[in-house]
Design a protein around this motif. Structure first.
Motif, PDB file in Angstrom:
ATOM      1  N   ILE A   1       0.874  -1.209   0.039  1.00  0.00           N
ATOM      2  CA  ILE A   1      -0.027   0.082   0.167  1.00  0.00           C
ATOM      3  C   ILE A   1       0.760   1.222  -0.034  1.00  0.00           C
ATOM      4  O   ILE A   1       0.406   2.228  -0.566  1.00  0.00           O
TER       5      ILE A   1
ATOM      6  N   TYR B   1      -3.815   2.574  -5.976  1.00  0.00           N
ATOM      7  CA  TYR B   1      -4.852   1.846  -5.732  1.00  0.00           C
ATOM      8  C   TYR B   1      -5.888   1.857  -7.004  1.00  0.00           C
ATOM      9  O   TYR B   1      -6.021   3.168  -7.548  1.00  0.00           O
TER      10      TYR B   1
ATOM     11  N   PRO C   1     -13.139   2.470  -5.717  1.00  0.00           N
ATOM     12  CA  PRO C   1     -13.125   2.676  -4.168  1.00  0.00           C
ATOM     13  C   PRO C   1     -14.526   2.406  -3.787  1.00  0.00           C
ATOM     14  O   PRO C   1     -14.716   2.297  -2.602  1.00  0.00           O
TER      15      PRO C   1
ATOM     16  N   SER D   1     -15.402  -1.516  -3.649  1.00  0.00           N
ATOM     17  CA  SER D   1     -14.396  -2.386  -3.197  1.00  0.00           C
ATOM     18  C   SER D   1     -14.526  -2.595  -1.803  1.00  0.00           C
ATOM     19  O   SER D   1     -14.741  -1.602  -0.891  1.00  0.00           O
TER      20      SER D   1
ATOM     21  N   SER E   1     -12.108  -3.522   0.026  1.00  0.00           N
ATOM     22  CA  SER E   1     -10.893  -2.800   0.599  1.00  0.00           C
ATOM     23  C   SER E   1     -10.652  -1.385   0.540  1.00  0.00           C
ATOM     24  O   SER E   1      -9.727  -0.765   0.842  1.00  0.00           O
TER      25      SER E   1
ATOM     26  N   ALA F   1      -7.397   1.720   0.894  1.00  0.00           N
ATOM     27  CA  ALA F   1      -6.930   2.177  -0.416  1.00  0.00           C
ATOM     28  C   ALA F   1      -5.845   3.246  -0.164  1.00  0.00           C
ATOM     29  O   ALA F   1      -5.025   3.615  -1.080  1.00  0.00           O
TER      30      ALA F   1
ATOM     31  N   ARG G   1      -2.884   5.415   0.745  1.00  0.00           N
ATOM     32  CA  ARG G   1      -1.221   5.259   1.069  1.00  0.00           C
ATOM     33  C   ARG G   1      -0.997   5.338   2.730  1.00  0.00           C
ATOM     34  O   ARG G   1      -1.468   6.013   3.224  1.00  0.00           O
TER      35      ARG G   1
ATOM     36  N   THR H   1      -5.164  -3.875  -6.176  1.00  0.00           N
ATOM     37  CA  THR H   1      -6.303  -3.814  -5.629  1.00  0.00           C
ATOM     38  C   THR H   1      -6.234  -4.704  -4.277  1.00  0.00           C
ATOM     39  O   THR H   1      -5.181  -5.414  -4.005  1.00  0.00           O
TER      40      THR H   1
END
Length: 288
Positions: free
Chosen positions: A185, A190, A194, A197, A199, A203, A205, A256
């Motif tokens: 990450i 990414y 978003p 997702s 995750s 996403a 940093r 991802t």
């Protein structure tokens, strides 16, 4: 100077972040009254490796208990099953989605579209089967070799206690593999949607401080190892991260959430494979 109440609030905040990470990356129940926000969930990613340490410890303890009742192979099988239930197949799901997407798509857009499909294709099924089979075979040989005294010990602390050596393998593999996945990450874009997702909270940093914390968390259980084994694992993790990162950039132009799951699974397998090579006396690798 910060007062005691400020230290207490900070410690409580960090505990809440750890519990958020635990609830996100496992099926272990946590309080539904934990304060939640996307920002908090993003910061909770710093505890990815420590969650792995806890999960590895639980699996290691279960293996020790099961090995008193069953053969090593049966104990490994049941422990892997327990691990899948413990995480809800979270990382395995990422591996299958990534394998389907990159294996079946000819363009970046097509690969990302396939990865969002919940159905499992040939590439995903093959990757999942081979990964689970690989875990069973490698862990089986590692445990049998250590328990029979045929392998060299991991560290001076496990020389007279082979079960402790097997326990160390679980926590090291689970912690290191999750740390490697989490560090992606830090310096990768990414690329998934978003809004759709699972995750999305992870996403953003990481900060440099969070990256350092993850690395230190990964090194914590590895310090149990003999120095040559420790150095070999660190080099292996660095090489895998570099190659996997470049591979993802070439095919997806970023990462991802599924890619993080795949990175964890592959690094876990590599850890078992490297330890098997280093501990086996027949190997050409000399351990001091």
């Amino acid at each position: 100077m910060p007062g005691w109440s400020q230290y207490r609030q900070y410690a409580q905040y960090q505990l809440q972040l750890f519990l958020l990470a635990l609830g996100f990356f496992s099926r272990i129940p946590v309080s539904n009254k934990l304060p939640y926000s996307s920002e908090r969930m993003n910061k909770a990613g710093r505890y990815f490796a420590l969650v792995g340490l806890l999960l590895g410890a639980l699996c290691g303890l279960l293996f020790i208990a099961l090995s008193q009742l069953f053969s090593s192979d049966i104990a490994i099988f049941l422990t892997i099953l327990f691990s899948l239930l413990l995480t809800g197949c979270f990382h395995e799901d990422g591996l299958t989605d990534m394998a389907d997407g990159i294996g079946g798509g000819m363009t970046t857009e097509r690969r990302l579209t396939i990865m969002k499909d919940s159905r499992i294709g040939t590439y995903g099924a093959s990757a999942l089967f081979m990964t689970l089979l690989g875990k069973f075979l490698l862990l089986s040989e590692l445990s049998e070799g250590l328990l029979a005294g045929a392998f060299m010990s991991l560290s001076p602390w496990t020389e007279n206690n082979p079960l402790a050596g097997v326990f160390c393998i679980w926590i090291i593999a689970y912690t290191l593999s999750r740390a490697v996945a989490a560090t992606l990450i830090f310096d990768m874009p990414y690329v998934s949607d978003p809004q759709g997702s699972k995750s999305k909270p992870l996403a953003a940093r990481q900060s440099l401080g969070e990256l350092i914390f993850i690395i230190l968390s990964a090194l914590l259980p590895c310090l149990l190892l003999k120095l040559p084994i420790l150095c070999a694992l660190i080099i292996c993790a660095f090489i895998f991260r570099t190659l996997f990162k470049n591979w993802l950039l070439a095919r997806l132009a970023g990462f991802t959430g599924d890619c993080l799951g795949a990175a964890q699974q592959l690094m876990e397998l590599l850890t078992y494979l490297l330890l098997l090579a280093l501990l086996n006396p027949a190997s050409a690798v000399a351990i001091g």
